[in-house]
Design a protein around this motif. Structure first.
Motif, short mmCIF file in Angstrom:
data_model
loop_
_atom_site.label_atom_id
_atom_site.label_comp_id
_atom_site.label_asym_id
_atom_site.label_seq_id
_atom_site.Cartn_x
_atom_site.Cartn_y
_atom_site.Cartn_z
N VAL A 1 0.47 -22.37 7.37
CA VAL A 1 0.28 -21.62 5.98
C VAL A 1 1.13 -20.35 5.89
CG1 VAL A 1 -1.59 -20.87 4.46
CG2 VAL A 1 -1.74 -22.96 5.99
N VAL A 2 2.16 -20.21 5.08
CA VAL A 2 2.96 -19.32 4.94
C VAL A 2 2.74 -18.49 3.54
CG1 VAL A 2 4.47 -19.90 6.81
CG2 VAL A 2 4.99 -20.53 4.37
N SER A 3 3.67 -17.59 3.16
CA SER A 3 3.60 -17.05 1.94
C SER A 3 3.91 -18.14 0.93
CB SER A 3 4.71 -15.99 1.83
OG SER A 3 4.44 -14.96 2.72
N ASN A 4 3.32 -18.06 -0.27
CA ASN A 4 3.16 -19.09 -1.10
C ASN A 4 3.93 -18.58 -2.41
OD1 ASN A 4 0.59 -17.58 -1.19
ND2 ASN A 4 0.45 -18.59 -3.33
N ILE A 5 4.15 -19.39 -3.49
CA ILE A 5 4.57 -19.14 -4.88
C ILE A 5 3.46 -19.09 -5.77
CG2 ILE A 5 5.74 -19.51 -6.96
CD1 ILE A 5 7.86 -20.77 -4.98
N ASN A 6 3.17 -18.28 -6.74
CA ASN A 6 1.75 -18.40 -7.60
C ASN A 6 2.25 -18.69 -9.10
OD1 ASN A 6 -0.22 -17.47 -5.79
ND2 ASN A 6 0.59 -15.64 -5.79
N PHE A 7 2.43 -20.03 -9.30
CA PHE A 7 3.15 -20.29 -10.45
C PHE A 7 2.06 -19.83 -11.89
CE2 PHE A 7 5.41 -23.42 -7.72
CZ PHE A 7 7.06 -22.89 -8.42
N ASP B 1 -0.99 -22.29 -6.66
CA ASP B 1 -0.64 -21.75 -5.44
C ASP B 1 -0.06 -22.60 -4.73
OD1 ASP B 1 -2.54 -19.56 -6.48
OD2 ASP B 1 -2.87 -18.88 -4.65
N THR B 2 1.36 -22.53 -4.49
CA THR B 2 2.40 -23.56 -3.87
C THR B 2 3.21 -23.23 -2.90
OG1 THR B 2 2.47 -24.50 -6.29
CG2 THR B 2 3.98 -25.39 -4.42
N ILE B 3 3.24 -24.18 -1.71
CA ILE B 3 4.25 -24.06 -0.38
C ILE B 3 5.01 -25.18 -0.59
CG2 ILE B 3 4.51 -23.46 1.97
CD1 ILE B 3 1.62 -22.21 1.71
N PHE B 4 6.37 -24.79 -0.28
CA PHE B 4 7.25 -26.09 0.01
C PHE B 4 7.58 -26.21 1.51
CE2 PHE B 4 7.54 -24.55 -4.31
CZ PHE B 4 7.48 -25.68 -5.01
N VAL C 1 5.06 -30.81 -0.77
CA VAL C 1 4.62 -29.86 -1.75
C VAL C 1 3.09 -29.76 -1.43
CG1 VAL C 1 4.44 -29.04 -4.14
CG2 VAL C 1 6.35 -30.62 -3.31
N LEU C 2 2.79 -28.53 -1.08
CA LEU C 2 1.26 -28.16 -0.79
C LEU C 2 0.72 -27.10 -1.97
CD1 LEU C 2 -1.08 -28.31 1.01
CD2 LEU C 2 -0.20 -26.33 2.45
N HIS D 1 6.63 -15.99 -12.62
CA HIS D 1 6.08 -16.71 -11.80
C HIS D 1 5.86 -15.78 -10.25
CE1 HIS D 1 5.65 -20.20 -14.16
NE2 HIS D 1 7.08 -20.11 -14.45
N ASP D 2 4.86 -15.47 -9.89
CA ASP D 2 4.65 -14.56 -8.84
C ASP D 2 5.23 -14.96 -7.55
OD1 ASP D 2 3.48 -12.05 -7.59
OD2 ASP D 2 2.00 -13.72 -6.71
N THR D 3 5.70 -14.05 -6.62
CA THR D 3 6.18 -14.27 -5.33
C THR D 3 5.56 -13.51 -4.50
OG1 THR D 3 7.93 -12.80 -5.43
CG2 THR D 3 8.46 -14.93 -5.89
N LEU D 4 4.67 -12.44 -4.89
CA LEU D 4 3.98 -11.31 -3.90
C LEU D 4 2.48 -11.46 -3.64
CD1 LEU D 4 6.03 -8.36 -5.20
CD2 LEU D 4 6.40 -9.80 -3.15
N GLY D 5 1.80 -11.90 -4.53
CA GLY D 5 0.35 -11.80 -4.46
C GLY D 5 -0.32 -12.73 -3.66
N GLY D 6 0.17 -13.61 -3.12
CA GLY D 6 -0.24 -14.32 -1.71
C GLY D 6 -1.31 -15.60 -2.44
#
Length: 218
Positions: free
Chosen positions: A147-153, A49-52, A188-189, A101-106
Motif C-alpha cells: 500500500v503505497v502513495s495514491n492518487i485522489n481523483f 483513492d487509487t493505486i496502480f 487498479v486498486l 486531481h490530488d497527488t499529495l493528500g494520501g
C-alpha cells in the motif's frame, strides 16, 4: 492552477464494461494495455483513492515522485502521464472534465483519523482498511507493504504558501469524469473513500461509475 478541461470522444454505449462502485467500498480490477478507463463522479465531490500496479510485476507501482517530476506539476489533469516506480509510463490522462486531481493528500487511515480528528474516530472505516480488504481477497499475495502513495481523483488538497496541505471543498460536480489510457497491463486498486470528517466527500460519500473501452482496431 486548474488544468485545461478536455471532453472525451468515446461513446458510453460502446464501452466493454460499465460498473457502479458503491460509496465507501474497495475495488480491485485488471486493466489491459490500450484499454481506456473512465471514472465518473456521479453525485459530485467524491474522492476516489487509487493505486496502480504493473500486472506483470506488482512490485512496480505508481510513483508519486516520478509522476510529479515528469509532469512538472502537483495536480493531475488532461495530458498527465502517471509514472511507475521504475520510471515507465503507466497511464495517460486523455480526457478530464474536473481539471484537478490530488497527488499529495494520501489515503485516510485509522491512525490519521485519530490524530487529525479525535480518539473516537479510530474505529471509523478508512481507505487503508479498504486497500487491505481488497488485497487480502486477491490471490497475488499483495499485503500492507504494497500500500503505497495514491492518487485522489476529484479531491481538492491545496498547498498553502507555508507548504501545508489543506482539505477543501471539491471542485468536481455530478457527472464530471477523468479518463485514462493504460500504457501497460495494470492492477487498479481503488477505495471509494468513506471519509466523513473532512469535506473531501462533502461529508456524504457517494457511488462512482467506471466505464472501460477496449483498444480501437489498428
Amino acid at each position: 492552477m486548474q488544468a485545461t478541461l478536455t471532453e472525451s470522444t468515446l461513446d458510453p454505449a460502446l464501452a466493454a464494461a460499465d460498473m457502479i462502485h458503491p460509496a465507501g467500498e474497495p475495488w480491485l480490477m485488471e486493466l489491459k494495455a490500450g484499454q481506456v478507463l473512465r471514472i465518473v463522479d456521479l453525485e459530485g465531490n467524491q474522492a476516489v483513492d487509487t493505486i496502480f500496479y504493473s500486472a506483470a510485476d506488482p512490485s512496480e507501482r505508481y510513483s508519486l515522485t516520478r509522476t510529479i517530476a515528469a509532469g512538472g506539476r502537483l495536480y493531475l489533469g488532461a495530458g498527465s502521464t502517471l509514472m511507475s516506480s521504475a520510471g515507465r509510463p503507466m497511464l495517460t490522462i486523455t480526457a478530464d472534465t474536473c481539471g484537478r486531481h490530488d497527488t499529495l493528500g494520501g489515503a485516510c487511515a485509522s491512525e490519521s483519523n485519530t490524530v487529525r480528528y479525535a480518539i473516537e474516530k479510530r474505529f471509523m472505516h478508512s481507505c487503508r482498511d479498504n486497500y487491505l480488504l481488497a488485497l487480502g481477497q486477491d490471490a497475488r499475495g499483495l499485503d500492507k507493504r504494497d500500500v503505497v502513495s495514491n492518487i485522489n481523483f476529484f479531491m481538492n488538497v491545496p498547498v498553502t504558501p507555508e507548504g501545508r496541505l489543506t482539505f477543501e471543498d471539491g471542485i468536481s460536480a455530478p457527472g464530471k469524469y477523468v479518463e485514462m489510457r493504460a500504457e501497460m497491463d495494470l492492477l487498479v486498486l481503488v477505495s471509494n473513500c468513506p471519509q466523513l470528517n473532512n469535506p473531501c466527500n462533502g461529508y456524504n460519500p457517494t457511488a462512482v461509475r467506471y466505464l472501460i473501452w477496449d483498444p480501437l482496431p489498428a
